[in-house]
Scaffold this active site. Structure first.
Site, mmCIF file in Angstrom:
data_model
loop_
_atom_site.group_PDB
_atom_site.id
_atom_site.type_symbol
_atom_site.label_atom_id
_atom_site.label_comp_id
_atom_site.label_asym_id
_atom_site.label_seq_id
_atom_site.Cartn_x
_atom_site.Cartn_y
_atom_site.Cartn_z
ATOM 1 N N ASP A 1 -2.226 20.841 -2.973
ATOM 2 C CA ASP A 1 -3.260 20.068 -2.296
ATOM 3 C C ASP A 1 -2.680 18.701 -1.924
ATOM 4 O O ASP A 1 -1.725 18.232 -2.538
ATOM 5 C CB ASP A 1 -4.461 19.842 -3.228
ATOM 6 C CG ASP A 1 -5.243 21.137 -3.484
ATOM 7 O OD1 ASP A 1 -4.979 22.144 -2.802
ATOM 8 O OD2 ASP A 1 -6.126 21.120 -4.367
ATOM 9 N N ARG B 1 -1.414 24.197 5.307
ATOM 10 C CA ARG B 1 -2.884 24.236 5.446
ATOM 11 C C ARG B 1 -3.329 22.985 6.211
ATOM 12 O O ARG B 1 -2.985 21.874 5.816
ATOM 13 C CB ARG B 1 -3.543 24.248 4.064
ATOM 14 C CG ARG B 1 -5.067 24.062 4.110
ATOM 15 C CD ARG B 1 -5.641 23.592 2.765
ATOM 16 N NE ARG B 1 -5.281 24.465 1.676
ATOM 17 C CZ ARG B 1 -5.216 24.064 0.393
ATOM 18 N NH1 ARG B 1 -5.480 22.815 0.056
ATOM 19 N NH2 ARG B 1 -4.875 24.910 -0.555
HETATM 20 P P1 FAD Z 1 -16.921 18.907 8.570
HETATM 21 O O1 FAD Z 1 -16.212 18.082 9.590
HETATM 22 O O2 FAD Z 1 -17.324 18.243 7.291
HETATM 23 O O3 FAD Z 1 -18.208 19.532 9.228
HETATM 24 C C1 FAD Z 1 -18.128 20.177 10.494
HETATM 25 C C2 FAD Z 1 -19.121 21.321 10.535
HETATM 26 O O4 FAD Z 1 -18.727 22.351 9.585
HETATM 27 C C3 FAD Z 1 -20.533 20.960 10.158
HETATM 28 O O5 FAD Z 1 -21.238 20.394 11.232
HETATM 29 C C4 FAD Z 1 -21.085 22.313 9.715
HETATM 30 O O6 FAD Z 1 -21.392 23.107 10.847
HETATM 31 C C5 FAD Z 1 -19.897 22.936 8.998
HETATM 32 N N1 FAD Z 1 -19.928 22.583 7.573
HETATM 33 C C6 FAD Z 1 -19.150 21.714 6.924
HETATM 34 N N2 FAD Z 1 -19.461 21.649 5.619
HETATM 35 C C7 FAD Z 1 -20.487 22.494 5.430
HETATM 36 C C8 FAD Z 1 -21.288 22.848 4.301
HETATM 37 N N3 FAD Z 1 -21.085 22.301 3.094
HETATM 38 N N4 FAD Z 1 -22.255 23.761 4.466
HETATM 39 C C9 FAD Z 1 -22.495 24.321 5.670
HETATM 40 N N5 FAD Z 1 -21.780 24.013 6.807
HETATM 41 C C10 FAD Z 1 -20.796 23.100 6.674
HETATM 42 N N6 FAD Z 1 -8.871 17.728 1.874
HETATM 43 C C11 FAD Z 1 -7.819 16.987 1.489
HETATM 44 O O7 FAD Z 1 -7.761 15.786 1.767
HETATM 45 N N7 FAD Z 1 -6.785 17.565 0.767
HETATM 46 C C12 FAD Z 1 -6.765 18.883 0.467
HETATM 47 O O8 FAD Z 1 -5.820 19.365 -0.176
HETATM 48 C C13 FAD Z 1 -7.864 19.698 0.906
HETATM 49 N N8 FAD Z 1 -7.882 21.024 0.655
HETATM 50 C C14 FAD Z 1 -8.898 21.781 1.172
HETATM 51 C C15 FAD Z 1 -8.862 23.153 1.006
HETATM 52 C C16 FAD Z 1 -9.831 23.948 1.595
HETATM 53 C C17 FAD Z 1 -9.772 25.437 1.424
HETATM 54 C C18 FAD Z 1 -10.887 23.334 2.351
HETATM 55 C C19 FAD Z 1 -11.949 24.155 3.010
HETATM 56 C C20 FAD Z 1 -10.936 21.975 2.490
HETATM 57 C C21 FAD Z 1 -9.967 21.171 1.899
HETATM 58 N N9 FAD Z 1 -9.994 19.787 2.032
HETATM 59 C C22 FAD Z 1 -8.927 19.056 1.606
HETATM 60 C C23 FAD Z 1 -11.237 19.104 2.527
HETATM 61 C C24 FAD Z 1 -11.152 18.775 4.011
HETATM 62 O O9 FAD Z 1 -10.219 17.748 4.235
HETATM 63 C C25 FAD Z 1 -12.534 18.318 4.550
HETATM 64 O O10 FAD Z 1 -12.906 17.144 3.887
HETATM 65 C C26 FAD Z 1 -13.645 19.308 4.361
HETATM 66 O O11 FAD Z 1 -13.216 20.636 4.566
HETATM 67 C C27 FAD Z 1 -14.775 19.007 5.362
HETATM 68 O O12 FAD Z 1 -14.343 19.213 6.705
HETATM 69 P P2 FAD Z 1 -14.721 20.528 7.539
HETATM 70 O O13 FAD Z 1 -13.654 20.750 8.550
HETATM 71 O O14 FAD Z 1 -14.927 21.667 6.596
HETATM 72 O O15 FAD Z 1 -16.108 20.246 8.240
#
Ligand code: FAD
Length: 278
Positions: A107, A158
């Protein structure tokens, strides 16, 4: 035993509960990235405890023939105690995982850790010719250059938007700018990462964009989402694409659970309803 609301986002306090969750996911064609919750340790004993737990977890995954990888945090492996502490523990874990045929994801934490994390990843990925992956964050302005560097490395990357509040001098702080950067990174990655990439996002627009880029370039890709977030979409997507669920577990679940609840008002409402028993 986890309270009923927390068990939407966390598989359990024990590895046995977690392995059972992974088995249920695998039965529905979803693979698992298992993370033992814990970060920013400042004593060697706690670090050693988590490293030992990951060794056992890797053995459990391999012995049971599960479709699962592990995902570790640099500060959980001792980065706050020194770069060498982190690198030694990571190398030890990746060696063991390679022997057992289990993939290790690293991560990405806040921007002060980016260089050391990428350096450790690159060294191990080259040494093992893959078997290890790292996360990059679209909100950091440096990431395009990092991704160009990583395109020639034989591991997996990732792509996420970035979970840490970073200063505007080094990061995009406006959501629209982060989304634009994310798309541009995916565009570049689908053109240049022939061995495939991981799209770590719940955003339907970004998943559609990735599918579009995949259809055009043929580059293999996997979708990664968190346990408890858009799970129906995970199962639907798994009918056609490779989907991995990030599965946290362990007794340090409270702050992780709190983050999940606070990040979306829908989650907060879900928690309130569960408390009220409706
Ligand atoms: P967002 O920009 O938050 O939302 C965009 C759209 O996605 C929303 O409008 C909605 O339609 C949908 N959505 C988002 N969240 C939800 C929810 N809870 N329920 C329903 N719909 C939703 N970050 C790091 O800094 N370091 C890491 O190592 C890291 N590892 C990750 C590993 C995985 C598998 C994932 C999924 C995320 C990880 N992240 C990590 C977090 C990432 O950086 C984001 O903060 C997080 O995924 C939110 O961004 P998003 O692209 O999912 O959507």
């Amino acid at each position: 035993m986890l309270p009923p609301i927390a068990n939407r986002f966390v598989a359990g306090e024990t590895s046995a509960e977690t392995i059972a969750h992974v088995r249920r996911l695998n039965d529905r064609d979803v693979k698992a990235l298992v993370n033992l919750l814990g970060e920013h340790y400042d004593d060697r004993e706690t670090v050693a405890g988590d490293v030992a737990a990951y060794h056992t977890l890797i053995d459990d995954i391999a012995d049971d023939g599960l479709e699962a990888a592990v995902s570790v945090k640099p500060s959980q492996l001792g980065l706050d105690l020194g770069e060498n502490v982190f690198r030694e523990h990571l190398a030890e874990l990746v060696d063991h995982a390679a022997d057992r045929g289990v993939f290790v994801w690293i991560d990405m934490e806040d921007h002060t850790t980016t260089d050391v994390t990428l350096d450790a990843y690159e060294e191990l990925a080259r040494e093992h010719d893959g078997g290890v992956g790292v996360c990059v964050q679209a909100n950091l302005k440096r990431t395009r250059a990092d991704v160009e560097r990583l395109a020639g490395v034989p591991g997996k990357v990732r792509f996420v938007k970035g979970a840490y509040d970073e200063p505007a001098s080094i990061a995009y702080t406006d959501k629209a700018d982060v989304n634009r950067a994310y798309r541009e990174l995916l565009e570049y990655a689908f053109e240049h990462f022939e061995d495939g990439i991981a799209v770590g996002s719940h955003d339907p627009a970004m998943i559609d964009y990735a599918i579009d880029r995949h259809d055009e370039h043929g580059t293999p890709f996997e979708i990664q989402m968190l346990m408890g977030v858009r799970e129906d979409a995970q199962y639907d997507l798994a009918e056609e694409y490779e989907v991995w669920q990030y599965v946290p577990y362990g007794d340090r679940w409270k702050s992780y659970f709190y983050r999940r609840i606070m990040e979306r008002k829908e989650n907060l409402w879900f928690a309130v309803r569960a408390i009220l028993g409706r």
